[in-house]
Scaffold this motif. Sequence first.
Motif, PDB file in Angstrom:
ATOM      1  N   SER A  77      40.080  34.679  30.488  1.00  8.75           N
ATOM      2  CA  SER A  77      39.797  34.974  31.695  1.00  8.75           C
ATOM      3  C   SER A  77      40.093  33.785  32.724  1.00  8.75           C
ATOM      4  O   SER A  77      40.397  32.778  32.066  1.00  8.75           O
ATOM      5  CB  SER A  77      38.340  35.338  31.935  1.00  8.75           C
ATOM      6  N   SER A  78      39.906  33.815  33.841  1.00  5.04           N
ATOM      7  CA  SER A  78      40.517  32.881  34.862  1.00  5.04           C
ATOM      8  C   SER A  78      40.138  33.399  36.329  1.00  5.04           C
ATOM      9  O   SER A  78      39.627  34.500  36.681  1.00  5.04           O
ATOM     10  CB  SER A  78      41.930  32.514  34.588  1.00  5.04           C
ATOM     11  N   SER A  79      40.826  32.648  37.287  1.00  7.06           N
ATOM     12  CA  SER A  79      40.545  32.944  38.846  1.00  7.06           C
ATOM     13  C   SER A  79      42.051  32.793  39.311  1.00  7.06           C
ATOM     14  O   SER A  79      42.728  31.961  38.587  1.00  7.06           O
ATOM     15  CB  SER A  79      39.622  32.085  39.335  1.00  7.06           C
ATOM     16  N   SER A  80      42.017  33.527  40.445  1.00 14.28           N
ATOM     17  CA  SER A  80      43.404  33.723  41.089  1.00 14.28           C
ATOM     18  C   SER A  80      44.819  32.588  40.685  1.00 14.28           C
ATOM     19  O   SER A  80      45.688  33.083  40.097  1.00 14.28           O
ATOM     20  CB  SER A  80      43.295  33.701  42.455  1.00 14.28           C
ATOM     21  N   PRO A  81      44.648  31.438  40.833  1.00 13.64           N
ATOM     22  CA  PRO A  81      45.453  30.396  40.503  1.00 13.64           C
ATOM     23  C   PRO A  81      45.980  30.329  39.131  1.00 13.64           C
ATOM     24  O   PRO A  81      47.204  30.398  38.626  1.00 13.64           O
ATOM     25  CB  PRO A  81      45.271  28.997  41.169  1.00 13.64           C
ATOM     26  N   GLN A 106      38.365  36.699  41.394  1.00 13.57           N
ATOM     27  CA  GLN A 106      39.252  36.077  42.412  1.00 13.57           C
ATOM     28  C   GLN A 106      38.688  35.273  43.400  1.00 13.57           C
ATOM     29  O   GLN A 106      37.338  35.477  43.499  1.00 13.57           O
ATOM     30  CB  GLN A 106      39.944  37.463  43.323  1.00 13.57           C
ATOM     31  N   ARG A 107      39.561  34.217  43.695  1.00 12.30           N
ATOM     32  CA  ARG A 107      39.226  33.310  44.915  1.00 12.30           C
ATOM     33  C   ARG A 107      40.417  33.284  45.981  1.00 12.30           C
ATOM     34  O   ARG A 107      40.929  33.949  45.607  1.00 12.30           O
ATOM     35  CB  ARG A 107      39.009  32.143  44.339  1.00 12.30           C
ATOM     36  N   SER A 120      42.606  39.058  47.368  1.00 13.26           N
ATOM     37  CA  SER A 120      43.950  39.239  47.575  1.00 13.26           C
ATOM     38  C   SER A 120      44.780  39.319  46.635  1.00 13.26           C
ATOM     39  O   SER A 120      46.064  38.927  46.949  1.00 13.26           O
ATOM     40  CB  SER A 120      44.096  37.781  48.479  1.00 13.26           C
ATOM     41  N   ASP A 121      44.503  39.346  45.168  1.00 10.69           N
ATOM     42  CA  ASP A 121      45.274  39.470  44.123  1.00 10.69           C
ATOM     43  C   ASP A 121      45.423  41.015  43.905  1.00 10.69           C
ATOM     44  O   ASP A 121      45.878  41.424  42.718  1.00 10.69           O
ATOM     45  CB  ASP A 121      44.670  38.667  42.911  1.00 10.69           C
ATOM     46  N   TYR A 122      45.233  41.917  44.720  1.00 14.29           N
ATOM     47  CA  TYR A 122      45.505  43.449  44.473  1.00 14.29           C
ATOM     48  C   TYR A 122      46.895  43.633  44.091  1.00 14.29           C
ATOM     49  O   TYR A 122      47.184  44.381  43.454  1.00 14.29           O
ATOM     50  CB  TYR A 122      44.974  44.100  45.949  1.00 14.29           C
ATOM     51  N   PHE A 123      47.597  43.035  45.112  1.00 13.18           N
ATOM     52  CA  PHE A 123      49.223  43.334  44.582  1.00 13.18           C
ATOM     53  C   PHE A 123      49.287  42.883  43.412  1.00 13.18           C
ATOM     54  O   PHE A 123      50.172  43.610  42.898  1.00 13.18           O
ATOM     55  CB  PHE A 123      49.932  42.925  45.721  1.00 13.18           C
ATOM     56  N   GLN A 124      48.972  41.651  43.164  1.00 13.10           N
ATOM     57  CA  GLN A 124      49.485  40.977  41.910  1.00 13.10           C
ATOM     58  C   GLN A 124      48.966  41.918  40.700  1.00 13.10           C
ATOM     59  O   GLN A 124      49.794  42.087  39.446  1.00 13.10           O
ATOM     60  CB  GLN A 124      48.851  39.638  41.896  1.00 13.10           C
ATOM     61  N   ALA A 125      48.055  42.358  40.772  1.00 14.72           N
ATOM     62  CA  ALA A 125      47.256  43.098  39.809  1.00 14.72           C
ATOM     63  C   ALA A 125      47.747  44.463  39.519  1.00 14.72           C
ATOM     64  O   ALA A 125      47.813  44.884  38.469  1.00 14.72           O
ATOM     65  CB  ALA A 125      45.591  43.232  39.897  1.00 14.72           C
ATOM     66  N   THR A 126      48.262  45.004  40.708  1.00 11.70           N
ATOM     67  CA  THR A 126      48.465  46.627  40.568  1.00 11.70           C
ATOM     68  C   THR A 126      50.043  46.757  40.925  1.00 11.70           C
ATOM     69  O   THR A 126      50.379  47.852  40.240  1.00 11.70           O
ATOM     70  CB  THR A 126      47.882  47.493  41.956  1.00 11.70           C
ATOM     71  N   LYS A 127      50.647  45.821  41.131  1.00  7.90           N
ATOM     72  CA  LYS A 127      52.216  46.237  41.292  1.00  7.90           C
ATOM     73  C   LYS A 127      53.003  45.450  40.381  1.00  7.90           C
ATOM     74  O   LYS A 127      53.915  44.934  40.739  1.00  7.90           O
ATOM     75  CB  LYS A 127      52.404  45.791  42.837  1.00  7.90           C
ATOM     76  N   GLY A 128      52.414  44.949  39.353  1.00  5.88           N
ATOM     77  CA  GLY A 128      53.145  43.727  38.403  1.00  5.88           C
ATOM     78  C   GLY A 128      52.658  42.575  38.652  1.00  5.88           C
ATOM     79  O   GLY A 128      51.708  42.494  37.924  1.00  5.88           O
ATOM     80  N   GLY A 129      53.145  41.604  39.128  1.00  8.27           N
ATOM     81  CA  GLY A 129      52.602  40.231  38.859  1.00  8.27           C
ATOM     82  C   GLY A 129      53.683  39.312  38.083  1.00  8.27           C
ATOM     83  O   GLY A 129      54.432  38.275  38.533  1.00  8.27           O
ATOM     84  N   GLY A 130      53.997  39.824  36.930  1.00  9.26           N
ATOM     85  CA  GLY A 130      55.109  39.031  36.082  1.00  9.26           C
ATOM     86  C   GLY A 130      56.161  40.175  36.474  1.00  9.26           C
ATOM     87  O   GLY A 130      56.240  41.123  37.152  1.00  9.26           O
ATOM     88  N   HIS A 131      57.067  39.765  35.787  1.00  8.09           N
ATOM     89  CA  HIS A 131      58.702  40.435  35.942  1.00  8.09           C
ATOM     90  C   HIS A 131      58.808  41.692  35.098  1.00  8.09           C
ATOM     91  O   HIS A 131      58.034  41.965  34.083  1.00  8.09           O
ATOM     92  CB  HIS A 131      59.612  39.388  35.428  1.00  8.09           C
ATOM     93  N   ALA A 165      44.755  45.540  29.642  1.00 10.64           N
ATOM     94  CA  ALA A 165      43.789  45.774  30.956  1.00 10.64           C
ATOM     95  C   ALA A 165      43.383  44.809  31.655  1.00 10.64           C
ATOM     96  O   ALA A 165      43.351  43.669  31.141  1.00 10.64           O
ATOM     97  CB  ALA A 165      42.405  46.636  30.274  1.00 10.64           C
ATOM     98  N   MET A 166      42.939  44.838  33.069  1.00  9.07           N
ATOM     99  CA  MET A 166      42.507  43.979  33.730  1.00  9.07           C
ATOM    100  C   MET A 166      41.418  44.187  34.333  1.00  9.07           C
ATOM    101  O   MET A 166      41.142  45.110  34.950  1.00  9.07           O
ATOM    102  CB  MET A 166      43.511  43.379  34.956  1.00  9.07           C
ATOM    103  N   LEU A 167      40.177  43.258  34.209  1.00  3.65           N
ATOM    104  CA  LEU A 167      39.004  43.579  35.126  1.00  3.65           C
ATOM    105  C   LEU A 167      39.234  42.565  36.403  1.00  3.65           C
ATOM    106  O   LEU A 167      39.355  41.416  36.356  1.00  3.65           O
ATOM    107  CB  LEU A 167      37.882  43.260  34.379  1.00  3.65           C
ATOM    108  N   LEU A 168      39.388  43.251  37.351  1.00  3.80           N
ATOM    109  CA  LEU A 168      39.391  42.488  38.876  1.00  3.80           C
ATOM    110  C   LEU A 168      38.003  42.260  39.467  1.00  3.80           C
ATOM    111  O   LEU A 168      37.761  43.384  40.240  1.00  3.80           O
ATOM    112  CB  LEU A 168      40.503  43.271  39.564  1.00  3.80           C
ATOM    113  N   ALA A 169      37.566  41.161  39.382  1.00  3.86           N
ATOM    114  CA  ALA A 169      36.326  41.040  40.136  1.00  3.86           C
ATOM    115  C   ALA A 169      36.598  40.016  41.228  1.00  3.86           C
ATOM    116  O   ALA A 169      37.778  39.729  41.501  1.00  3.86           O
ATOM    117  CB  ALA A 169      35.087  40.542  39.003  1.00  3.86           C
ATOM    118  N   ASP A 170      35.275  39.514  41.867  1.00  8.86           N
ATOM    119  CA  ASP A 170      35.683  38.414  42.440  1.00  8.86           C
ATOM    120  C   ASP A 170      34.542  37.323  42.486  1.00  8.86           C
ATOM    121  O   ASP A 170      33.667  37.618  41.908  1.00  8.86           O
ATOM    122  CB  ASP A 170      35.483  38.743  43.940  1.00  8.86           C
ATOM    123  N   GLY A 171      34.714  36.088  43.195  1.00  9.63           N
ATOM    124  CA  GLY A 171      33.637  35.174  43.078  1.00  9.63           C
ATOM    125  C   GLY A 171      32.179  35.387  43.289  1.00  9.63           C
ATOM    126  O   GLY A 171      31.358  35.087  42.822  1.00  9.63           O
TER     127      GLY A 171
END
Lengths: 353, 213
Positions: A77-81, A106-107, A120-131, A165-171
């Motif tokens: 687990s982590s937060s955005s950065p 997310q922060r 604001s990490d929606y794109f990163q989570a749903t559209k890839g993020g990595g290569h 799987a990713m759990l996308l929550a927020d602060g």
Amino acid sequence: MAEKVLMKGNEAIAEAAIRAGCRHYFGYPITPQTELAAYMAKRMPKINGVFLQAESEIAAINMVYGVSGTGKRVMTSSSSPGISLKQEGISYIAGSDLPCLIVNVQRGGPGLGGIQPSQSDYFQATKGGGHGDYHLIVLTPDSVQEMADLTALAFDLSDKYRVPAMLLADGTLGQMMEPVALPEEHVNRVEKPWAVTGTEGKRKHNIINSLYLVPEQLEEKNLERYRRYKAIEENEARFESYMMDDAEYCIVAFGIAARVSKNAVVALRKEGIKAGLIRPITIWPFPKKVIAEAAEKVKAFVSVELSMGQMIEDVKLAEDCKKPVVLCNRVGGMIPTPDQVIETVKKIAGGNA
Amino acid sequence: MKRITLFCGHYGSGKTNIAINFTRDLLAKGLPVTIADLDVVNPYFRTKDSEEELTRAGARVITLPFANSNVDLPSLPSQAYALVQDRSRYAVIDVGGDDRGALALGRYVPYILEENDYDMLCVVNFYRPLTTTPAEALEVLREVEAAAGIPFTGIVNNSNLGAETTREDVEKSLSKAKELSRLSGLPVRMTTVRADLAGDGEFPLTLQKKIFE
């Protein structure tokens, strides 16, 4: 029902993961998700589990990669950065068809950003993020109870499809306290014949790998993976529909934005404005069908987000430009108020409500 | 009534909210009060949220230099020495959660012990997941005490389930508080309960306003 306890969202994820059979946690502290790691640090040694504070987020995700290859339930687990740092490892895990759970509380961003909530990490989570061509199964809780419930579901779906799987929550959800009925200790065990567990001389070696230098083989790997993604899109899209039966204005919001929006729907209904809410619970797969159906009935959509407008693109794709879609948002750690959502809907409704 | 009251305990047990309500109570009695937020662990849920109201009511409010900003930088304010050095005012000290939070007390402890006019209260919510039993609560209590370097003098039973708390939930916690008292040898000094549910002899708490459900 189980006795309720008062938990922070971050703690609820940790306890739910343990009850779902996760005994391996690797992470690195970052606000606003640190309570998750702190909880694991306290609990794991008592139940024969592993809590390891890695030297970095990059190390932590690669430890997850390693444990997942052995077929054990594992998470980080982590937060955005910190999630940005993990992207290479996530791509490798996806490319090796391994299950795991990655939690992003997310922060605000970009960059080091702030420590207040964001989506604001929606794109990163749903559209890839990595290569590379890959997806994560992304679940978005809107209460502390769902932080627990969706954690268990995330492990199950990840195992079932061999997709991380990713759990996308927020602060806000990570920090806020609510009563929770914790799920019973329960593990849906899936056979993992691919796992690297030692052959005992009885079978061929299993190999965990994302490197395919023969292009035909790599293409086939990608095609096979996308057949699984298609099955996920067909079977696993989840959403909550709230007061949508006769709705003329459809708010689309997930997570904390959906909590705010629900208050707005109730208030608008009191004033005679027929508002409803579709709350995606999975944002990949995105619940396209229910949005498309709503497009036949409502006058307009409002996408409520803690970002500059990211999910709104999926809403537009799903409703196929049939009706106007308006953004209602705050960014940088700010949260839209129910009043802001109400005003946005009223403005669209004009005098015709 | 001691000059200094310290609230310590497990994080999320309700220390900040109790410290604020306790300060209001002292102010209502016409006493001069300084309240300090020394929580270096969690950057959210700060005394600073109530700073304006408390200042208006006559309290002196000491908060961490970066509280409620976007800077997560744990540092203690120099003004905090006034808590232990200015003996003309009552002091309410809201300490950070767990043993890590209690470490911040270290530099003030010699002054507090020398003056020896303090109450060091352990806030417990038996509905919190890592302190659901008296034995678990005792473990946290001892960890906090060891880190703080100052012994507890009493227990505050703040057992609640947030907005869903019922009177029955409060009643059910009383025997656990009693058991913790027996195990630790410390008296239960207060039972804190949301104002609309509070009974005789209990300390009523007013909560912060919710913006949405």
